[in-house]
Design a protein around this motif. Sequence first.
Motif, PDB file in Angstrom:
ATOM      1  N   ARG A 130     -35.499  61.171  72.951  1.00 27.57           N
ATOM      2  CA  ARG A 130     -34.768  59.917  72.765  1.00 27.57           C
ATOM      3  C   ARG A 130     -34.087  59.481  74.067  1.00 27.57           C
ATOM      4  NH1 ARG A 130     -31.671  60.484  66.995  1.00 27.57           N
ATOM      5  NH2 ARG A 130     -31.684  58.198  67.058  1.00 27.57           N
ATOM      6  N   GLU A 131     -33.566  60.458  74.808  1.00 25.40           N
ATOM      7  CA  GLU A 131     -32.934  60.140  76.093  1.00 25.40           C
ATOM      8  C   GLU A 131     -33.944  59.576  77.091  1.00 25.40           C
ATOM      9  OE1 GLU A 131     -31.107  63.716  77.375  1.00 25.40           O
ATOM     10  OE2 GLU A 131     -29.617  63.758  75.749  1.00 25.40           O
ATOM     11  N   LEU A 132     -35.206  59.973  76.945  1.00 23.98           N
ATOM     12  CA  LEU A 132     -36.262  59.487  77.844  1.00 23.98           C
ATOM     13  C   LEU A 132     -36.874  58.173  77.365  1.00 23.98           C
ATOM     14  CD1 LEU A 132     -37.939  62.938  78.533  1.00 23.98           C
ATOM     15  CD2 LEU A 132     -36.865  61.473  80.264  1.00 23.98           C
ATOM     16  N   GLY A 133     -36.290  57.593  76.307  1.00 27.50           N
ATOM     17  CA  GLY A 133     -36.724  56.267  75.874  1.00 27.50           C
ATOM     18  C   GLY A 133     -37.597  56.241  74.645  1.00 27.50           C
ATOM     19  N   VAL A 134     -37.890  57.402  74.028  1.00 28.63           N
ATOM     20  CA  VAL A 134     -38.689  57.410  72.794  1.00 28.63           C
ATOM     21  C   VAL A 134     -37.772  57.020  71.643  1.00 28.63           C
ATOM     22  CG1 VAL A 134     -40.111  58.782  71.241  1.00 28.63           C
ATOM     23  CG2 VAL A 134     -40.222  59.191  73.710  1.00 28.63           C
ATOM     24  N   ASP A 135     -38.046  55.883  71.044  1.00 26.66           N
ATOM     25  CA  ASP A 135     -37.135  55.299  70.049  1.00 26.66           C
ATOM     26  C   ASP A 135     -37.904  54.984  68.768  1.00 26.66           C
ATOM     27  OD1 ASP A 135     -35.006  54.128  68.782  1.00 26.66           O
ATOM     28  OD2 ASP A 135     -35.248  52.190  69.787  1.00 26.66           O
ATOM     29  N   PRO A 136     -37.966  55.926  67.816  1.00 26.11           N
ATOM     30  CA  PRO A 136     -38.715  55.690  66.568  1.00 26.11           C
ATOM     31  C   PRO A 136     -38.132  54.523  65.782  1.00 26.11           C
ATOM     32  CG  PRO A 136     -38.136  58.011  66.833  1.00 26.11           C
ATOM     33  CD  PRO A 136     -37.350  57.260  67.857  1.00 26.11           C
ATOM     34  N   GLN A 137     -39.008  53.649  65.326  1.00 25.34           N
ATOM     35  CA  GLN A 137     -38.592  52.473  64.577  1.00 25.34           C
ATOM     36  C   GLN A 137     -38.686  52.754  63.085  1.00 25.34           C
ATOM     37  OE1 GLN A 137     -37.616  49.636  66.612  1.00 25.34           O
ATOM     38  NE2 GLN A 137     -37.738  51.429  67.948  1.00 25.34           N
ATOM     39  N   SER A 138     -37.688  52.335  62.347  1.00 26.14           N
ATOM     40  CA  SER A 138     -37.709  52.562  60.905  1.00 26.14           C
ATOM     41  C   SER A 138     -38.849  51.771  60.282  1.00 26.14           C
ATOM     42  CB  SER A 138     -36.376  52.159  60.276  1.00 26.14           C
ATOM     43  OG  SER A 138     -36.134  50.781  60.501  1.00 26.14           O
ATOM     44  N   VAL A 139     -39.385  52.302  59.179  1.00 30.90           N
ATOM     45  CA  VAL A 139     -40.500  51.665  58.483  1.00 30.90           C
ATOM     46  C   VAL A 139     -39.940  50.869  57.327  1.00 30.90           C
ATOM     47  CG1 VAL A 139     -42.636  52.037  57.201  1.00 30.90           C
ATOM     48  CG2 VAL A 139     -42.042  53.534  59.111  1.00 30.90           C
ATOM     49  N   GLU A 140     -40.095  49.576  57.410  1.00 32.28           N
ATOM     50  CA  GLU A 140     -39.614  48.721  56.330  1.00 32.28           C
ATOM     51  C   GLU A 140     -40.633  48.722  55.204  1.00 32.28           C
ATOM     52  OE1 GLU A 140     -36.732  47.411  56.226  1.00 32.28           O
ATOM     53  OE2 GLU A 140     -36.138  47.970  58.262  1.00 32.28           O
ATOM     54  N   ALA A 141     -40.198  49.058  54.025  1.00 30.71           N
ATOM     55  CA  ALA A 141     -41.106  49.085  52.876  1.00 30.71           C
ATOM     56  C   ALA A 141     -41.272  47.680  52.325  1.00 30.71           C
ATOM     57  CB  ALA A 141     -40.539  49.994  51.788  1.00 30.71           C
ATOM     58  N   GLU A 142     -42.454  47.116  52.523  1.00 34.57           N
ATOM     59  CA  GLU A 142     -42.733  45.758  52.058  1.00 34.57           C
ATOM     60  C   GLU A 142     -43.341  45.833  50.668  1.00 34.57           C
ATOM     61  OE1 GLU A 142     -45.165  43.838  54.909  1.00 34.57           O
ATOM     62  OE2 GLU A 142     -43.735  44.113  56.547  1.00 34.57           O
ATOM     63  N   THR A 143     -42.500  46.060  49.685  1.00 40.67           N
ATOM     64  CA  THR A 143     -43.003  46.183  48.321  1.00 40.67           C
ATOM     65  C   THR A 143     -42.296  45.205  47.410  1.00 40.67           C
ATOM     66  OG1 THR A 143     -41.386  47.893  47.778  1.00 40.67           O
ATOM     67  CG2 THR A 143     -43.491  48.628  48.655  1.00 40.67           C
ATOM     68  N   GLY A 144     -43.018  44.793  46.387  1.00 45.68           N
ATOM     69  CA  GLY A 144     -42.424  43.970  45.353  1.00 45.68           C
ATOM     70  C   GLY A 144     -41.846  44.853  44.271  1.00 45.68           C
ATOM     71  N   GLU A 145     -41.331  44.243  43.228  1.00 46.08           N
ATOM     72  CA  GLU A 145     -40.711  45.010  42.147  1.00 46.08           C
ATOM     73  C   GLU A 145     -41.400  44.759  40.817  1.00 46.08           C
ATOM     74  OE1 GLU A 145     -36.634  43.894  42.176  1.00 46.08           O
ATOM     75  OE2 GLU A 145     -36.200  44.862  44.108  1.00 46.08           O
ATOM     76  N   GLU A 146     -42.569  44.068  40.844  1.00 50.83           N
ATOM     77  CA  GLU A 146     -43.224  43.700  39.592  1.00 50.83           C
ATOM     78  C   GLU A 146     -43.561  44.898  38.713  1.00 50.83           C
ATOM     79  OE1 GLU A 146     -44.161  42.897  42.607  1.00 50.83           O
ATOM     80  OE2 GLU A 146     -44.863  40.825  42.813  1.00 50.83           O
ATOM     81  N   LEU A 147     -43.972  46.026  39.330  1.00 52.09           N
ATOM     82  CA  LEU A 147     -44.389  47.205  38.562  1.00 52.09           C
ATOM     83  C   LEU A 147     -43.394  48.347  38.684  1.00 52.09           C
ATOM     84  CD1 LEU A 147     -48.173  47.230  39.588  1.00 52.09           C
ATOM     85  CD2 LEU A 147     -47.177  46.267  37.505  1.00 52.09           C
ATOM     86  N   GLU A 148     -42.177  48.034  39.086  1.00 52.72           N
ATOM     87  CA  GLU A 148     -41.183  49.083  39.325  1.00 52.72           C
ATOM     88  C   GLU A 148     -40.984  49.923  38.067  1.00 52.72           C
ATOM     89  OE1 GLU A 148     -36.690  49.581  41.204  1.00 52.72           O
ATOM     90  OE2 GLU A 148     -37.456  47.600  40.683  1.00 52.72           O
ATOM     91  N   GLY A 149     -40.940  51.257  38.249  1.00 46.99           N
ATOM     92  CA  GLY A 149     -40.719  52.168  37.137  1.00 46.99           C
ATOM     93  C   GLY A 149     -41.979  52.691  36.494  1.00 46.99           C
ATOM     94  N   LEU A 150     -43.158  52.122  36.854  1.00 47.49           N
ATOM     95  CA  LEU A 150     -44.428  52.572  36.267  1.00 47.49           C
ATOM     96  C   LEU A 150     -45.117  53.574  37.189  1.00 47.49           C
ATOM     97  CD1 LEU A 150     -45.940  49.221  34.902  1.00 47.49           C
ATOM     98  CD2 LEU A 150     -44.719  51.008  33.630  1.00 47.49           C
TER      99      LEU A 150
END
Length: 713
Positions: A614-634
């Motif tokens: 990280r000090e040398l510039g390696v900066d992991p980017q968070s993964v945004e979960a692009e999900t809907g909620e239509e089937l949530e819980g199934l």
Amino acid sequence: MSDAEPEVGETRYADPEENPYVVNPPTDFEPVEELSEADAEEQVELLRAAVREHDYRYYVEADPIIADAKYDQLFERLQELEDAFDLQTADSPTQRVGGEPVEHLETVEHTAPMLSIDATTDPEDVRDFDDRVRRELRDAGFDADEIGYACEPKFDGLSIEVIYEDGNYVRAATRGDGQEGDDVTEQVRTIRALPQQLRGDVPEYLAVRGEVYMPLDAFSEYNEEIQERGEEPFANPRNAAAGTLRQLDPDVVAERPLNVFFFDVLEWEAGEDGPERPETHWEDFETFEDLGLRHNDRVEHVDDVDGAIDYRDRMQRVRDDLNYEIDGTVIKVNDHDACAELGSTSRSYRWAYAYKFPPRTETTTVEDVVVQVGRTGRLTPVAMLDPVEVSGVTVSRATLHNPQEIEQLGVDVGDEVRVYRAGDVIPYIPEVVEKHSEGSFDFPDECPVCGSEVRRDGPMAFCTGGLGCEAQLERAVEHWARRDALDVEGLGPETVEQLREAGLVQSLPDLYRLEKDELAELEGWGETSAENLIAELEASKHPPLDEFLAALGIPEVGPATARNLATHFGDLDSLLDADVDEFETVEDIGTTVAEEIHDFLSHERNRETIEELRELGVDPQSVEAETGEELEGLTFVFTGALSVPRSEAQELVERHGANATSSVSSNTDYLVVGEDPGTSKREDARSNDVPQIEEAEFAEILADHGIEWPPEE
């Protein structure tokens, strides 16, 4: 491969004058959506025939006529058409790639008993066998002077029965107790040298006996691969073949390099128009070739017992030049009528005899035990021996496999041991002959390379130093650069080794300290290649979090688990602060894997490496979960073939908030059943009262939630 047409010779499954995919096949295929169903069916039949021809050329005759890349394109096109037009058949070459796992191997009865063969290492016993055979056949009215023998290598693999009906592969079983064996039909189907369709004039029913084995070169490569994954290697090729064939998941079998030789007919029913069974064992071999069944090219026909003994002696001299293990030769009375007259005992054939080689063992003394650290951190003890000649080769070291093996053998420095060597397999110690020490070798608690704590995992031991252990450096860097990790082009195994030997990379962060000038001075490098690698490394500094986690080489964390971790925690700091309980809440992560992840990320050396990156510039980017909620819980589980690949169905429901798991449990809401489904998932669904729905019902559920099926490209 050149553009000139290769010498093809006789073709077996596809005529190059009628099938365009045999010689210099075109691969600029028209788009699938532009094909009519009739055109697709025609192309599928041509591709199947061509792929069978290329399989036979490559796996049986070892004489391919197209490049591997061309073959891959033909195979992928065949899969694409079968999926798009629902044209899968059980005997298609595409069905070799695996199938649904089974819960256990069923026991099946053999068509005919698979008996054993009496064996000896004494030539006088072979002469006694010959005397008995000629005496009994002479008494039965045979011309004893005309009794010849078919001789073949005695393979050290796993014996199987394979059954064909009307030329189509229907079943395979292990030898078992000779009367019954394990049903391994789907496992054997994945072996490329085994024809799923016989060719030429075929009997109505054919049961043949063969030997499944793992070639020595493939065995060595496969053992290296599994050791790099931190798994226990197989002791020898026979164990590898037997262990593979009894795998419950055909997908696993398909990934392992098995092969097969056929050497006997167990049952032959000609049917109304089929060919009659050959009259001799020698003619059986010729018929196997006509049918497309692979047989060994070292078989010979001899006139008498002296010829049979000479054959065995010649095979012993070439034994180490072969790419498969043999432990002797088999001598068979050639004439089938004579064999029927001689019959069998309750356990063995009276018309066959095995003339075995002397055992490849010697005794010597253990002078020292050293512990080597592999690229995965796995610790392997090696016995340093008082040099001894075993089968013409001087052996001065032998593997002891792991700490558990040492404890079971009770071996230590000074003990007299038996050493076993088989072909190219690493010598090992099967037993202590005479004990001269007290107890067994004291396995170290610390890594001999970096001093980190040694962790036991079942029978094996591992260094916990991870990214900070020099012995694991090359693997760590190679893993970092892999395509399913950070995909750093130009950083392959040879380059990593060169950088390490030049002293430029002694740790993972050193990659980001590389300078163009020092790279350009290396042998085989120049300014352009140096600039390219620096640019690739610079581009890898901002990876998605899941790719960063996959690149670290955390035990049990591949791309899928890395995605689940990234989605669950969101950013690297949250993940580094997590405890074991939090890791257990991540999808598909159990207690053992949670502990592995926590131990790796909390280890001082690994944590220092991550912070240094990280000090040398390696900066992991968070993964945004692009999900809907239509089937949530199934929660959905899929089995069988759908109108689109199952992976797309899984991705679709996950994208809309549902879970897609690989096994049925009481938490499953629906089992979606396609064509040719597996039985285990359906049985699990019934036992857990999980609704089973067809694809049309699945589409209705999606439509009720405003989701289109099938999904758009």
